[in-house]
Design an enzyme around this catalytic site. Structure first.
Site, PDB file in Angstrom:
ATOM      1  N   THR A 275      20.106  19.905  27.897  1.00  0.00           N
ATOM      2  CA  THR A 275      20.094  19.377  29.262  1.00  0.00           C
ATOM      3  C   THR A 275      21.416  19.559  30.016  1.00  0.00           C
ATOM      4  O   THR A 275      21.704  18.799  30.931  1.00  0.00           O
ATOM      5  CB  THR A 275      19.699  17.880  29.251  1.00  0.00           C
ATOM      6  OG1 THR A 275      20.712  17.147  28.533  1.00  0.00           O
ATOM      7  CG2 THR A 275      18.351  17.660  28.603  1.00  0.00           C
TER       8      THR A 275
ATOM      9  N   ASP B 204      18.925  17.069  23.814  1.00  0.00           N
ATOM     10  CA  ASP B 204      20.368  17.163  23.580  1.00  0.00           C
ATOM     11  C   ASP B 204      21.119  16.989  24.896  1.00  0.00           C
ATOM     12  O   ASP B 204      20.814  17.650  25.889  1.00  0.00           O
ATOM     13  CB  ASP B 204      20.698  18.533  22.986  1.00  0.00           C
ATOM     14  CG  ASP B 204      22.180  18.666  22.692  1.00  0.00           C
ATOM     15  OD1 ASP B 204      22.681  17.913  21.833  1.00  0.00           O
ATOM     16  OD2 ASP B 204      22.848  19.495  23.340  1.00  0.00           O
TER      17      ASP B 204
ATOM     18  N   TYR C 161      28.268  16.984  30.072  1.00  0.00           N
ATOM     19  CA  TYR C 161      27.252  17.692  30.855  1.00  0.00           C
ATOM     20  C   TYR C 161      27.038  17.030  32.215  1.00  0.00           C
ATOM     21  O   TYR C 161      25.911  16.825  32.667  1.00  0.00           O
ATOM     22  CB  TYR C 161      25.921  17.748  30.090  1.00  0.00           C
ATOM     23  CG  TYR C 161      25.945  18.496  28.778  1.00  0.00           C
ATOM     24  CD1 TYR C 161      27.027  19.294  28.401  1.00  0.00           C
ATOM     25  CD2 TYR C 161      24.879  18.410  27.893  1.00  0.00           C
ATOM     26  CE1 TYR C 161      27.047  19.965  27.194  1.00  0.00           C
ATOM     27  CE2 TYR C 161      24.893  19.094  26.683  1.00  0.00           C
ATOM     28  CZ  TYR C 161      25.983  19.860  26.333  1.00  0.00           C
ATOM     29  OH  TYR C 161      25.990  20.524  25.136  1.00  0.00           O
TER      30      TYR C 161
ATOM     31  N   ASN D 209      36.418  21.427  20.390  1.00  0.00           N
ATOM     32  CA  ASN D 209      37.128  22.331  21.312  1.00  0.00           C
ATOM     33  C   ASN D 209      37.488  23.641  20.612  1.00  0.00           C
ATOM     34  O   ASN D 209      38.202  24.464  21.171  1.00  0.00           O
ATOM     35  CB  ASN D 209      38.406  21.669  21.831  1.00  0.00           C
ATOM     36  CG  ASN D 209      39.343  21.270  20.695  1.00  0.00           C
ATOM     37  OD1 ASN D 209      39.060  21.523  19.525  1.00  0.00           O
ATOM     38  ND2 ASN D 209      40.454  20.638  21.039  1.00  0.00           N
TER      39      ASN D 209
END
Ligand code: NAP
Length: 264
Positions: free
Chosen positions: A21, A60, A65, A130
Site C-alpha cells: 500500500t 503491507d 508510506y 536502510n
C-alpha cells in the site's frame, strides 16, 4: 480463491498474495515507472473490497508510506479478517527518508501505528532497513524492543525487511519473518529464502514485479512469469504486490492461481 499459507511458525495464515500500500499514501520519492495521483477514499475502499473477495487477507504498510496507515485505519472494515504488516525505523517527512532504530523510537512508532491503523494489535512488524541490516541488528536495541512488544501482545510476529543477504540471514535467527526482494532479474536474496525454508520461518517478497519495471518479450506475460518464478521458490510464503489498479490486482491473483495450478 487464493490459498492461505502458514507464516512460518507464527500461527498466522496469510494469502499467498498480499497487497502493498505504498501507493495509497505516497507519491513522492518513489521509484515507479510513472507518476500517479493518490487514489481517493472510494477507490481505496473498492480495492480493499476486491482484494478481500479475491481471497487476499494480508496488507503491507509502513509509517514511511505517507498517509497509508491512517487511510487504512479509516477505510478498512472487519479488522479481524485482515493480517496487518507494518514497519519501524524509517520515517518519510518533507519528501525525505530518515531512520531511527533506537528502542525508544521503535516503541513510539509501534504505538503510533496502532493509533493510525485503529487497532490494538499489529500482526507483523518489520524493521524497515536502510541497508545497514547487520549493524541495525547487532548495534541497536531494535529487535529486543520488538520482542518486548510481542511479549506484551501488541505485536504477533516480528522480523526485518532486509536489503543484504547477511542481514536477512541474521534476521532469520532472531525473528519470525523476513521481507526480501525477489524477481527473475533480482535473485540475490535466494539464499535467505532457502535458509528460511530450512528454519520454517516466514518469507514475504517485495518488488516481485520489479516495482513495475517489467519488460516482456512478445507473446509472454511478464507478470505471470514473475509471479510464477517467485511462488516457485520453496520457502516463499507470500508475495506483496503493490497496486492501485483493480484490473492489475485481478490479473495478479489470476497469475498466482495459474502459477500454483501449474505446480500441482
Ligand atoms: P511491485 O509490487 O513489484 O510493483 C508495483 C508496481 O507494479 C506498481 O507501480 C504497479 O502499478 C505495478 N503493477 C502491479 N500489478 C501490475 C500488473 N498486473 N501489470 C502491470 N503493472 C502492475 O513493487 P513495490 O510496490 O515496490 O513493492 C511491493 C510492496 O512491497 C510495496 O507496496 C510495499 O508494501 C513493499 N515494499 C517494501 C519495501 C521495504 O523496504 N520494506 C520496499 C519496497 C516495497 P499499478 O498501481 O498501476 O498497478
Amino acid at each position: 480463491m487464493l490459498p492461505k499459507r502458514s507464516l512460518g511458525l507464527t500461527g498466522i495464515d496469510v494469502s499467498c498474495l498480499g497487497l502493498g500500500t505504498v501507493k495509497f499514501g505516497r507519491n513522492q520519492g518513489v521509484k515507479y515507472p510513472t507518476g500517479f495521483d493518490l487514489p481517493d477514499d472510494a477507490a481505496v475502499v473498492a480495492l480493499l473490497d476486491l482484494a478481500r473477495r479475491l481471497g487476499i487477507n494480508l496488507i503491507d504498510t509502513a509509517p514511511a508510506y505517507g498517509t497509508s496507515e491512517q487511510r487504512l485505519g479509516k477505510l478498512l472494515v472487519d479488522r479481524g479478517q485482515w493480517v496487518l504488516c507494518s514497519k519501524v525505523g524509517e520515517e518519510f517527512i518533507g519528501g525525505k527518508s530518515t531512520y531511527d532504530f533506537s528502542g525508544s523510537h521503535v516503541q513510539q512508532s509501534v504505538e503510533r501505528s496502532l493509533r493510525h491503523l485503529n487497532t490494538d494489535y499489529l500482526d507483523i512488524v518489520l524493521v524497515h532497513s536502510n541497508g545497514n541490516d547487520s549493524s541495525i541488528i547487532t548495534e541497536t536495541d531494535c529487535f529486543a524492543t520488538l520482542q518486548r512488544l510481542k511479549e506484551k501482545g501488541l505485536v504477533r510476529a516480528i522480523g526485518m525487511s532486509s536489503k543484504t543477504v547477511a542481514g536477512g540471514l541474521l534476521a532469520l535467527d532472531l525473528s519470525d519473518v523476513v521481507m526480501v526482494t525477489c524477481n527473475p532479474g533480482e535473485r540475490e536474496d535466494l539464499p535467505v529464502i532457502a535458509r528460511a525454508h530450512d528454519l520454517g520461518k516466514g518469507v514475504l517478497v517485495k518488488k516481485a514485479l520489479a516495482s513495475g519495471h517489467l519488460g516482456s518479450a512478445a507473446g509472454t506475460d511478464a507478470v505471470l512469469e514473475s509471479i510464477g518464478f517467485v511462488l516457485g521458490q520453496p520457502g516463499v510464503t507470500s508475495i506483496i504486490v503493490g497496486t492501485i489498479n483493480p484490473a492489475h490486482l485481478q490479473h495478479n491473483v489470476d497469475c498466482a492461481e495459474k502459477a500454483l495450478a501449474a505446480r500441482e
